[in-house]
Design an enzyme around this catalytic site. Structure first.
Site, short mmCIF file in Angstrom:
data_model
loop_
_atom_site.label_atom_id
_atom_site.label_comp_id
_atom_site.label_asym_id
_atom_site.label_seq_id
_atom_site.Cartn_x
_atom_site.Cartn_y
_atom_site.Cartn_z
CG HIS A 216 47.36 48.98 40.74
ND1 HIS A 216 46.33 48.54 39.93
CD2 HIS A 216 47.75 49.00 39.57
CE1 HIS A 216 46.07 48.54 38.21
NE2 HIS A 216 47.40 48.62 38.14
CB CYS A 232 50.12 48.40 36.71
SG CYS A 232 50.22 50.68 36.47
#
Length: 256
Positions: A216, A232
């Protein structure tokens, strides 16, 4: 007897005659005492607000034949006084302090085309968590390389997943474990945060399998090239947007 009367008459007449003549005689100039003139001179010499008072001498000239003159004023000696500026006014007029420069990302993590000699086929995403690079393998032995931020110590992982979903300006729902972990450190996370420039997930998100991990964007681009996330893979918003347009759901992602 007549002589005595004549002398007495002359004695009375002569002073009166002298006084009559003295009435038309030239008068001496009128002198004003310095004690009376000094306060007026000081008022005329008063300095502007904030300026030092300087030593001055005031003299008035008397025209020839004038009947009245003012004595020269005494020299007024005053200690130099400077009025301190108003601190509020000074603060308002002072130039603003320069803002500290925002942290900068190392240019090595900017996107570029590089040679690729690995075994993954074109279209695969390969993430090197040690070097902090993400490679999108292309035809002809090349890859498009991006800088990334990866999981901090204790949160890094390795494995193979596929992209199961794509989202533009995704909302963020922190996992319960993260909320509890951050609360213990004194930071309260929201139960949900809508998508936008301040959202930690940034402009785009690529969801990996059924895990809580994503590739992301970020609202902190200076962290690219560091191990700072909870697992992440974060990218600059410009870079994740570029990658988002190049891959599709089902793309294989290899994390090593």
């Amino acid at each position: 007897m007549k002589s005595l009367l004549l002398c007495a008459a002359l004695a009375v007449f002569l002073p009166a005659s002298a006084m009559a003549q003295d009435r038309y005689a030239e008068r001496p100039p009128l002198v004003v005492s310095p004690d009376l003139s000094a306060p007026w001179v000081m008022q005329l010499q008063r300095a502007p607000h904030g300026a030092p008072i300087r030593e001055q001498t005031v003299r008035r000239q008397v025209a020839p034949g004038a009947r009245m003159a003012v004595a020269p004023a005494p020299i007024i000696r005053q200690r130099s006084v400077v009025i301190a500026p108003d601190p509020v006014h000074t603060a308002a007029m002072a130039p603003a302090a320069p803002r500290s420069a925002a942290p900068q990302m190392d240019p090595i993590f900017l996107p570029q085309e590089v040679a690729y000699t690995g075994r993954e086929k074109p279209g695969t995403i390969v993430i090197d968590t040690n070097a902090k690079f993400l490679y999108l393998v292309q035809e002809g032995g090349t890859a498009r390389r991006y800088g990334v931020g990866v999981g901090k110590e204790g949160f890094s992982w390795r494995g193979s997943e596929t992209i199961t979903r794509k989202a533009e300006w995704p909302g963020w729902t922190p996992p319960a474990q993260m909320i509890a972990r951050e609360r213990a450190k004194g930071k309260i996370l929201p139960a949900h945060m809508p998508g936008g420039p301040e959202n930690p997930l940034g402009a785009r998100a690529l969801y990996l399998g059924s895990t809580l991990y994503r590739i992301h964007g970020t609202n902190a681009p200076w962290t690219i090239g560091q191990a700072v996330s909870s697992g992440c893979i974060r990218m600059r918003n410009e870079d994740v947007t570029d990658l988002y347009e190049r891959v599709k759901v089902g793309t294989r992602v290899v994390v090593s």
